[in-house]
Design a protein around this motif. Structure first.
Motif, PDB file in Angstrom:
ATOM      1  N   PRO A 204      52.658  57.095  79.254  1.00  0.00           N
ATOM      2  CA  PRO A 204      53.221  57.944  80.311  1.00  0.00           C
ATOM      3  C   PRO A 204      53.746  57.124  81.486  1.00  0.00           C
ATOM      4  CG  PRO A 204      51.154  58.859  79.529  1.00  0.00           C
ATOM      5  CD  PRO A 204      51.304  57.521  78.866  1.00  0.00           C
ATOM      6  N   GLN A 206      53.771  57.672  84.560  1.00  0.00           N
ATOM      7  CA  GLN A 206      52.894  57.594  85.728  1.00  0.00           C
ATOM      8  C   GLN A 206      52.002  56.359  85.680  1.00  0.00           C
ATOM      9  OE1 GLN A 206      53.396  60.272  83.920  1.00  0.00           O
ATOM     10  NE2 GLN A 206      54.037  61.924  85.280  1.00  0.00           N
ATOM     11  N   GLU A 210      55.232  53.915  87.741  1.00  0.00           N
ATOM     12  CA  GLU A 210      54.709  54.157  89.080  1.00  0.00           C
ATOM     13  C   GLU A 210      53.761  53.066  89.564  1.00  0.00           C
ATOM     14  OE1 GLU A 210      53.262  58.139  89.515  1.00  0.00           O
ATOM     15  OE2 GLU A 210      55.068  59.004  88.613  1.00  0.00           O
ATOM     16  N   MET A 263      60.093  65.269  90.684  1.00  0.00           N
ATOM     17  CA  MET A 263      58.907  64.414  90.633  1.00  0.00           C
ATOM     18  C   MET A 263      58.003  64.615  91.846  1.00  0.00           C
ATOM     19  SD  MET A 263      59.354  63.146  87.800  1.00  0.00           S
ATOM     20  CE  MET A 263      57.874  62.161  87.834  1.00  0.00           C
ATOM     21  N   LYS A 268      55.275  70.913  89.155  1.00  0.00           N
ATOM     22  CA  LYS A 268      55.072  70.549  87.754  1.00  0.00           C
ATOM     23  C   LYS A 268      56.193  71.169  86.934  1.00  0.00           C
ATOM     24  CE  LYS A 268      50.020  70.294  88.104  1.00  0.00           C
ATOM     25  NZ  LYS A 268      48.727  70.851  87.618  1.00  0.00           N
ATOM     26  N   ASP A 317      58.747  63.607  83.313  1.00  0.00           N
ATOM     27  CA  ASP A 317      58.422  62.418  84.092  1.00  0.00           C
ATOM     28  C   ASP A 317      59.663  61.544  84.222  1.00  0.00           C
ATOM     29  OD1 ASP A 317      58.736  60.978  81.748  1.00  0.00           O
ATOM     30  OD2 ASP A 317      56.606  60.560  81.467  1.00  0.00           O
ATOM     31  N   CYS A 318      59.486  60.347  84.729  1.00  0.00           N
ATOM     32  CA  CYS A 318      60.617  59.459  85.026  1.00  0.00           C
ATOM     33  C   CYS A 318      61.546  59.276  83.825  1.00  0.00           C
ATOM     34  CB  CYS A 318      60.110  58.082  85.460  1.00  0.00           C
ATOM     35  SG  CYS A 318      58.829  58.104  86.728  1.00  0.00           S
TER      36      CYS A 318
END
Length: 503
Positions: A204, A206, A210, A263, A268, A317-318
């Motif tokens: 993931p 994150q 991140e 984000m 969500k 996500d990204c």
């Protein structure tokens, strides 16, 4: 102190057998070879992936086999002696005996040295398998496209492992297990051409992206300048300058809007794609900060809020937008535009934009064939159509043709069937649907609330037109197409016409 001599009628050592002797010889030879290769690895100016693989992965296996043969031979020898009636005895060690002391100290020293060397080798093996060299060069044909694209990406100074594995032992183990099958696939020639995406077992974002990029700090706007060249004789330039509303983040750190609103840690976003490449997204769920849920469904699809597509419910996500952060294969049109903007290709050469793109989009079996034919096509064009350019701008023409060839080498890999066509880039919406996978005005809730299709939600054009006389406005301009297509740009998506090739 017992100085009694050893009995002369003792049986010979259990290690005096052909299997143990072979093991001792093999382990000694491979240990010496490893020492030599380690020295070469440290003294070498460039890391050779094959030297590293042989030194830290292959030779230690044979060294271990040699070492194992020594006790195996001794065990077999003892079994033979027992069958012949010899009494089973354990070794008798007497530290009061100087000879035994000598052998004990020697053995301890050898074992200690070997353990230290093994720890060093194990660390070097770990370090090597985590290196960019190992990832990119060991499987040359398979990973060449990713390796080349990576070196021309914004993440060229970030190692493969930092993104594909990240911190922690759990994902390290998972990556090695996954890598074992990948090695088998390469050896057995079972890998797909091109490598299939998206990668389903990717960690993931994150936990990887991140580690450097901080979503809570995304705010404000970023100015972006784009310079395009039309495929006409003069390669007419057209400039577009816009503010990209990055936004997003946490409310206390910036405006709750903009591109990175998706984000925002208080929001969500979930979706279910209707295809493997996640280019068709008919079903989207948004959960707001207060827990309120809204489901947006493509009105042209067969699905509903209660009847979603069959597939993975994925939290956005990204990677759902930044899906080619390091392995981006640029289209001919984009790559040539950039090269001309940076003057790597002489923009004064007549029709260079059109001809370069045309040469790059040809069908070629190998990279060598492509480079040869691209050079030939461009040289023949100027020799035939513009002889004055051919004779008067030899240096400029040669460097421009060299740059076109480099564009092919960096973005096209026919042996792996890799080009921009196989790997859609979801950033933007010019060549691929990208943002318009959701922001097409057709995704609506049951009450008719639609996902915004307004261009100004994400960016504002503050200047556009010829570079020497652009139209400007700090309040934002309505988009103007470089060529007169009237209102068609409002009715069609950019990617309906712009394919990345000869647009």
């Amino acid at each position: 102190m017992n100085n009694q001599p050893e009995p002369k009628n003792q049986p010979r050592s259990l290690f005096q057998n052909w299997l143990s002797v072979i093991g001792a010889i093999l382990s000694s030879v491979f240990f010496a070879v490893i020492l030599v290769f380690v020295t070469l690895d440290f003294l070498g100016k460039e890391h050779n992936p094959y030297l590293g693989a042989v030194t830290y992965l292959i030779l230690p296996i044979f060294l271990t086999i040699g070492l194992l043969l020594i006790p195996i031979g001794a065990f077999r020898e003892r079994s033979k002696r027992q069958k012949r009636g010899y009494v089973r005895r354990f070794p008798h060690i007497d530290f009061n005996n100087p000879l035994h002391q000598k052998w004990a100290y020697t053995s301890i020293a050898i074992v200690t040295a070997f353990l230290i060397f093994s720890m060093f080798g194990a660390f070097r093996a770990y370090e090597f398998t985590e290196s960019v060299t190992f990832c990119g060069k060991m499987c040359h044909v398979v990973m060449e496209p990713e390796y080349v694209a990576y070196h021309h990406s914004p993440h060229a100074r970030v190692t493969c492992a930092e993104c594909h594995i990240g911190p922690g032992a759990d994902w390290f183990i998972k990556s090695k297990l996954s890598g074992s099958y990948q090695i088998y696939s390469v050896i057995a020639n079972k890998f797909s051409r091109p490598i299939e995406t998206p990668v389903k077992n990717l960690r993931p974002a994150q936990e990887t992206c991140e580690q450097c990029h901080w979503p809570q700090k995304f705010f404000g706007a970023i100015e972006q300048d784009y310079e395009y060249f039309l495929p006409d004789e003069n390669n007419t330039p057209w400039q577009t300058r816009m503010l990209m509303f990055v936004g997003g983040g946490a409310p206390q750190f910036g405006k709750r809007g903009g591109i990175h609103w998706h984000m925002n840690i208080n929001n969500k976003m979930y979706y279910i794609a209707a295809d493997e490449k996640r280019e068709k997204i008919p079903w989207i769920k948004m959960i707001g900060p207060d827990g309120t849920e809204q489901v947006f469904v493509d009105e042209e699809s067969e699905y509903s809020s209660e009847n979603p597509p069959k597939g993975e419910l994925r939290r956005m996500d990204c990677m759902d937008c930044h899906n080619r952060p390091s392995h981006n294969y640029k289209s001919p049109s984009v790559a040539v535009n950039e090269a001309m903007a940076f003057e790597a290709i002489d923009r004064s050469l007549p029709y260079i934009k059109r001809e370069a793109v045309k040469a790059l989009t040809g069908e070629y079996e190998t990279k060598e064939e492509a480079v040869t034919k691209i050079r030939s096509k461009l040289m023949e064009f100027y020799q035939k159509e513009y002889p004055e350019v051919w004779t008067g701008k030899q240096v400029s023409l040669k460097s421009s043709i060299d740059e076109v060839a480099r564009i092919y080498e960096h973005n096209f890999f026919p042996e792996m069937n890799v080009s921009w066509k196989e790997y859609p880039n979801h950033i933007g919406h010019m060549i691929f649907p990208g943002c318009f996978r959701c922001h097409d005005g057709k995704h609506k809730t049951e009450t008719g609330n639609a996902i915004s299709h307004d261009c100004k939600s994400c960016h504002s054009i503050i200047a556009q037109g010829p570079p020497d006389m652009p139209e400007t406005s700090v309040d934002g301009l309505e988009f103007k197409h470089p060529e007169d297509i009237e209102e068609m740009w409002k009715e069609m998506a950019c990617y309906d016409c712009h394919t990345g090739g000869a647009d």
